[in-house]
Design an enzyme around this catalytic site. Structure first.
Site: not given
Ligand SMILES: Cc1cc2nc3c(=O)[nH]c(=O)nc-3n(C[C@H](O)[C@H](O)[C@H](O)COP(=O)(O)O)c2cc1C
Length: 361
Positions: A179, A226, A313-314
């Site tokens: 971004y 972030r 996240g997920r």
């Molecule tokens: C569906 C989805 C949407 C996401 N949208 C954003 C977002 O809006 N802003 C952001 O900083 N990261 C976003 N991410 C990244 C997540 O915050 C996170 O860093 C990433 O999923 C890895 O963490 P996890 O393994 O716990 O899922 C998104 C990830 C997913 C899967």
């Protein structure tokens, strides 16, 4: 488990160290107002130590995709107030992530039809969600001029104040994952030869200006950022992240921000390299470009002293009661991938908590 213990310092007080990571889910109204489903979704996850909202555009010229929410208008503030109240009523805390798309976006994805602008006119081959439900063709953004950069900085300050009016507990500036701020930091998206490009000091200028403007608007102690050093997602290239991010973190470290949210990846050990350079609260994300973060992985990060908090996240998508499931070692429900993005409650606010799921069979 350290993950389940309280975290407290002079700026923040959380009942556990599990943070819900920001996740775009495309559930807002066409004007960028979050719906009652959004309030339900976050309220269901209020047992997280801290929720960071999905990315929210500070201004319509920073809207990256259709159905992403905004924090620009009185209607947005009103709608977000219902979300923050729902979270607070359940005993939770929620920060707003301000996400300016910069070069990312498409006129047919935006409520104002504007053409995206970033640091430089470099083709973005990501295909974003359009209002008509399709995906946009890759486009080449405009390069922001000096007036455009000043406007972007101001828009962040206004949106941060709006976030406070809407009842958020703080603001996280999205400087990660391709971004706007990341576009100024990275090699391939910033080809400028003015004071915003070239040297490390110049590349950091816009991200730091945004941080300072937001901190001035709402207080540094409610301002966070972030970063995702070296994350190649969405076509970002950072050949040698260490010198730039060391310098950036050294600058940020002097600003008394509430936290730094750092994503780690295989190419550059951001946590190990930058943790000693940051003296405030550090949230780690260890799932970028890999499997969803696990409790065991998160606990290891905390035990090794590389972070104070870990964002998931997920795992939060299909497990609104993730904290409970970690506490009692309950198996995690799988995500329904087809409804990751969509405009209904299906696959969003309809995932049951474990006890409810167990009772209904
Ligand atoms: C569906 C989805 C949407 C996401 N949208 C954003 C977002 O809006 N802003 C952001 O900083 N990261 C976003 N991410 C990244 C997540 O915050 C996170 O860093 C990433 O999923 C890895 O963490 P996890 O393994 O716990 O899922 C998104 C990830 C997913 C899967």
């Amino acid at each position: 488990m350290l993950l389940l213990t309280e975290y407290r310092n002079h700026l923040i007080d959380l009942p556990n160290r599990i943070v819900m990571s920001p996740m775009t889910r495309l559930r807002s109204l066409p004007d960028g107002s979050p719906t009652s489903d959004v309030a339900d979704y976050y309220a269901q996850r209020a047992t997280a130590g801290l929720i960071v909202s999905e990315g929210i555009w500070p201004h319509s010229t920073g809207q990256s995709e259709a159905w992403v929410p905004g924090l620009q208008t009185p209607a947005h503030v009103e709608a977000w107030r219902r979300v923050t109240e729902a979270v607070h009523d359940r005993g939770g805390r929620i920060f707003a992530q301000l996400m300016h798309g910069g070069r990312k976006g498409h006129p047919l994805a935006r409520i104002d039809g504007s053409w995206p602008a970033g640091p430089s006119a470099v083709l973005d081959d990501d295909r974003v969600h359009l209002i008509d439900g399709g995906k946009g063709d890759p486009i080449t953004p405009a390069a922001l001029d000096h007036a455009g950069i000043a406007a972007v900085v101001r828009q962040h300050a206004v949106a941060a104040r709006n976030a406070m009016d809407a009842g958020f507990d703080g603001v996280e500036i999205h400087g990660a994952n391709s971004y706007l701020a990341h576009q100024f930091l990275a090699d391939n998206t910033n080809l400028r030869d003015d004071e915003y490009g070239g040297s490390i000091d110049n590349r950091m200028r816009l991200p730091l200006a945004v941080v300072d403007a937001v901190a001035e608007a709402i207080g540094s102690r409610r301002t966070a950022i972030r970063l995702s050093p070296g994350n190649p997602q969405f076509g970002m290239v950072e050949a040698n992240p260490a010198p730039l991010y060391r310098a950036l973190v050294a600058e940020l470290d002097q600003r008394d921000l509430v936290y730094l949210h750092l994503t780690d990846n295989d190419r550059y050990p951001a946590l190990r390299d930058l943790r000693p350079r940051w003296h405030g609260t550090l949230i780690a994300n260890i799932g970028e470009n890999g499997e969803p973060t696990t409790a065991a992985g998160a606990e290891q990060v905390l035990q090794s002293g590389l972070a104070d908090l870990v964002s998931f996240g997920r795992s939060f998508i299909a497990n609104p009661d993730l904290v409970h499931r970690i506490r009692y070692d309950v198996p995690l429900a799988p995500i329904r991938e087809e409804s990751l993005y969509g405009r209904t409650a299906e696959g969003y606010s309809d995932y049951p908590a474990w006890t409810a799921a167990a009772i209904s069979g």
